[in-house]
Scaffold this active site. Structure first.
Site, mmCIF file in Angstrom:
data_model
loop_
_atom_site.group_PDB
_atom_site.id
_atom_site.type_symbol
_atom_site.label_atom_id
_atom_site.label_comp_id
_atom_site.label_asym_id
_atom_site.label_seq_id
_atom_site.Cartn_x
_atom_site.Cartn_y
_atom_site.Cartn_z
ATOM 1 N N LEU A 106 -36.071 -0.217 47.207
ATOM 2 C CA LEU A 106 -34.684 -0.643 47.346
ATOM 3 C C LEU A 106 -33.762 0.564 47.342
ATOM 4 C CD1 LEU A 106 -34.452 -3.801 45.064
ATOM 5 C CD2 LEU A 106 -35.423 -3.520 47.350
ATOM 6 N N GLY A 151 -39.840 -1.309 45.722
ATOM 7 C CA GLY A 151 -39.654 -2.283 46.799
ATOM 8 C C GLY A 151 -40.546 -2.001 48.007
ATOM 9 N N ASN A 175 -42.792 1.103 40.127
ATOM 10 C CA ASN A 175 -42.385 2.086 39.116
ATOM 11 C C ASN A 175 -41.037 1.776 38.479
ATOM 12 O OD1 ASN A 175 -41.153 2.608 41.635
ATOM 13 N ND2 ASN A 175 -40.608 4.675 40.995
ATOM 14 N N GLU A 176 -40.573 0.529 38.600
ATOM 15 C CA GLU A 176 -39.233 0.175 38.100
ATOM 16 C C GLU A 176 -38.985 0.676 36.684
ATOM 17 O OE1 GLU A 176 -41.008 -1.639 40.043
ATOM 18 O OE2 GLU A 176 -39.722 -2.571 41.533
HETATM 19 N N1 CO8 Z 1 -32.542 4.782 47.381
HETATM 20 C C1 CO8 Z 1 -31.557 5.574 47.815
HETATM 21 N N2 CO8 Z 1 -31.736 6.882 48.142
HETATM 22 C C2 CO8 Z 1 -32.978 7.384 48.013
HETATM 23 C C3 CO8 Z 1 -34.051 6.606 47.553
HETATM 24 C C4 CO8 Z 1 -33.810 5.237 47.227
HETATM 25 N N3 CO8 Z 1 -34.769 4.403 46.799
HETATM 26 N N4 CO8 Z 1 -35.152 7.388 47.520
HETATM 27 C C5 CO8 Z 1 -34.760 8.607 47.948
HETATM 28 N N5 CO8 Z 1 -33.455 8.619 48.252
HETATM 29 C C6 CO8 Z 1 -32.659 9.721 48.783
HETATM 30 C C7 CO8 Z 1 -32.690 10.948 47.865
HETATM 31 O O1 CO8 Z 1 -31.717 10.842 46.863
HETATM 32 C C8 CO8 Z 1 -32.389 12.040 48.856
HETATM 33 O O2 CO8 Z 1 -30.991 12.017 49.133
HETATM 34 P P1 CO8 Z 1 -30.192 13.383 49.486
HETATM 35 O O3 CO8 Z 1 -30.839 13.905 50.751
HETATM 36 O O4 CO8 Z 1 -28.783 12.927 49.685
HETATM 37 O O5 CO8 Z 1 -30.378 14.300 48.317
HETATM 38 C C9 CO8 Z 1 -33.102 11.577 50.132
HETATM 39 O O6 CO8 Z 1 -33.274 10.165 49.980
HETATM 40 C C10 CO8 Z 1 -34.471 12.212 50.316
HETATM 41 O O7 CO8 Z 1 -35.219 12.039 49.105
HETATM 42 P P2 CO8 Z 1 -36.224 13.152 48.548
HETATM 43 O O8 CO8 Z 1 -35.639 14.510 48.735
HETATM 44 O O9 CO8 Z 1 -36.583 12.743 47.157
HETATM 45 O O10 CO8 Z 1 -37.434 12.958 49.568
HETATM 46 P P3 CO8 Z 1 -38.979 13.325 49.306
HETATM 47 O O11 CO8 Z 1 -39.612 13.242 50.638
HETATM 48 O O12 CO8 Z 1 -39.124 14.579 48.517
HETATM 49 O O13 CO8 Z 1 -39.513 12.128 48.379
HETATM 50 C C11 CO8 Z 1 -39.732 9.837 47.705
HETATM 51 C C12 CO8 Z 1 -39.520 10.821 48.863
HETATM 52 C C13 CO8 Z 1 -41.129 10.010 47.138
HETATM 53 C C14 CO8 Z 1 -39.575 8.422 48.276
HETATM 54 C C15 CO8 Z 1 -38.671 10.114 46.612
HETATM 55 O O14 CO8 Z 1 -37.399 10.189 47.244
HETATM 56 C C16 CO8 Z 1 -38.594 9.071 45.552
HETATM 57 O O15 CO8 Z 1 -39.440 9.026 44.669
HETATM 58 N N6 CO8 Z 1 -37.561 8.218 45.614
HETATM 59 C C17 CO8 Z 1 -37.295 7.215 44.629
HETATM 60 C C18 CO8 Z 1 -38.106 6.007 44.892
HETATM 61 C C19 CO8 Z 1 -37.882 4.966 43.854
HETATM 62 O O16 CO8 Z 1 -38.074 5.161 42.675
HETATM 63 N N7 CO8 Z 1 -37.469 3.763 44.321
HETATM 64 C C20 CO8 Z 1 -37.253 2.664 43.456
HETATM 65 C C21 CO8 Z 1 -36.059 1.872 43.893
HETATM 66 S S1 CO8 Z 1 -35.836 0.433 42.873
HETATM 67 C C22 CO8 Z 1 -36.715 -0.814 43.649
HETATM 68 O O17 CO8 Z 1 -37.185 -0.666 44.767
HETATM 69 C C23 CO8 Z 1 -36.941 -2.134 42.965
HETATM 70 C C24 CO8 Z 1 -35.828 -2.491 42.081
HETATM 71 C C25 CO8 Z 1 -36.031 -3.874 41.501
HETATM 72 C C26 CO8 Z 1 -34.754 -4.384 40.894
HETATM 73 C C27 CO8 Z 1 -34.882 -4.691 39.485
HETATM 74 C C28 CO8 Z 1 -33.850 -5.618 38.969
HETATM 75 C C29 CO8 Z 1 -32.823 -4.959 38.164
#
Ligand code: CO8
Length: 300
Positions: A106, A151, A175-176
């Site tokens: 998400l 997500g 990993n929430e």
């Molecule tokens: N949402 C928004 N922006 C994101 C997200 C995300 N999920 N993931 C990455 N970005 C952004 C980064 O902030 C970065 O932005 P900027 O360029 O402006 O600095 C850009 O995308 C690129 O990210 P990275 O530099 O980190 O890219 P990498 O290639 O090094 O890594 C990854 C990619 C592995 C995907 C890494 O970005 C990561 O681990 N992201 C976080 C993923 C995560 O933890 N997602 C969980 C989201 S929560 C969810 O899906 C379920 C919620 C359920 C709700 C619960 C009820 C309350």
């Protein structure tokens, strides 16, 4: 989008239509090409439908990380609905056009500092995405060609089969907990149905992201392949699943999934309210902001 509670799995007559069409194709003389490949695309999703096999490839193309924003989810649901209503389509393979990332889950910015109305709209779109994939009457395969947290993992878990690239740098999981948030009950139910209660309990509490080999070991993904073989293997697995009569496979799928789907349908509004009150808490907003900062710091 269809009204809440209307699940594509109810579309049995359509499925019979598809099955009949497929058998008719089998009767065509070899070399007679009836159905060319059709493609449609919007800003974040590309769909290529091979009408001769009835298989669509849905590619996520929302760089940098295919995050599931409101716009992405809306386009995703519209694309899937189009396929669901297309008699030529019997199966969908989900994959990514963005190198090294399947989906980052998400879009966290949709859950930070927004209005209550926005949270409600966003969460309804997340629910809709899950109801459509988990309840799809088509065969669904996730070809996971990159990292797939939260997500992103849910999208893969909601499919009938998961194939992942055997790269130790790619990880997948719910990993929430690492973000200080809690996976909703229907994320959890979907996970339990794939890996079993004990593995899900441990993985959810620890907010584990499993590297590809470990994900395979715990049954989170069904098989691993080298990157260059992913598409070919997904198509081969799809052919195995499509070899069965649609009606039998669909009724079986419905039998396995209906109770879990019905639970969200019955509690959809309550689930939205729970999300809003949870995500609006200052402590949760703080956790999400810190997590976003951590992502940015990791980069620099
Ligand atoms: N949402 C928004 N922006 C994101 C997200 C995300 N999920 N993931 C990455 N970005 C952004 C980064 O902030 C970065 O932005 P900027 O360029 O402006 O600095 C850009 O995308 C690129 O990210 P990275 O530099 O980190 O890219 P990498 O290639 O090094 O890594 C990854 C990619 C592995 C995907 C890494 O970005 C990561 O681990 N992201 C976080 C993923 C995560 O933890 N997602 C969980 C989201 S929560 C969810 O899906 C379920 C919620 C359920 C709700 C619960 C009820 C309350």
């Amino acid at each position: 989008l269809s009204p809440p509670g209307v699940l594509p799995l109810c579309c049995q007559p359509l499925a019979w239509g598809r099955a009949a069409q497929q058998s008719l194709r089998a009767l065509q003389p070899p070399g007679l090409q009836l159905a060319p490949c059709r493609a449609f695309s919007n800003n974040r999703i590309l769909v290529e439908l091979d009408e001769s096999s009835g298989v669509a490839m849905m590619k996520f193309k929302s760089p940098p990380v295919n995050s599931l924003s409101l716009d992405f989810l809306t386009e995703f649901c519209i694309s899937l609905e189009k396929l669901e209503n297309d008699r030529a389509c019997r199966g969908v393979i989900f994959t990514s056009n963005v190198p090294k990332i399947f989906s980052s889950g998400l879009d966290i910015t949709e859950m930070c500092g927004k209005s209550t109305e926005h949270y409600a709209e966003f969460w309804r779109a997340v629910q809709e995405m899950w109801l459509r994939v988990y309840g799809s009457s088509m065969v669904t395969i996730a070809a996971v060609n990159g990292s797939s947290p939260a997500g992103g993992c849910l999208v893969a878990l909601s499919c009938d089969y998961r194939i992942m690239v055997e790269n130790p740098k790619f990880s997948i999981g719910l990993n929430e907990a690492q973000l200080g948030i809690v996976a909703p009950f229907w994320f959890k139910d979907t996970f339990v149905n794939v890996v079993g209660h004990r593995v899900a309990e441990r993985s959810l509490q620890l907010g584990s992201l499993h590297p590809a080999a470990e994900a395979h070991k715990i049954g989170l993904v069904d098989e691993l392949v080298p990157e260059e073989k992913l598409q070919e293997r997904a198509v081969a697995v799809m052919a195995q699943w499509l070899a069965l009569p649609d009606h039998a496979r669909q009724l079986t799928k419905s039998m396995m999934r209906k109770a879990v789907l019905d639970r969200l349908v019955a509690h959809r509004e309550e689930d939205i309210q729970n999300f809003i009150s949870f995500i609006s808490k200052e402590s949760i907003q703080k956790s999400l902001r810190m997590y976003m900062e951590m992502l940015k710091k990791k980069k620099s």
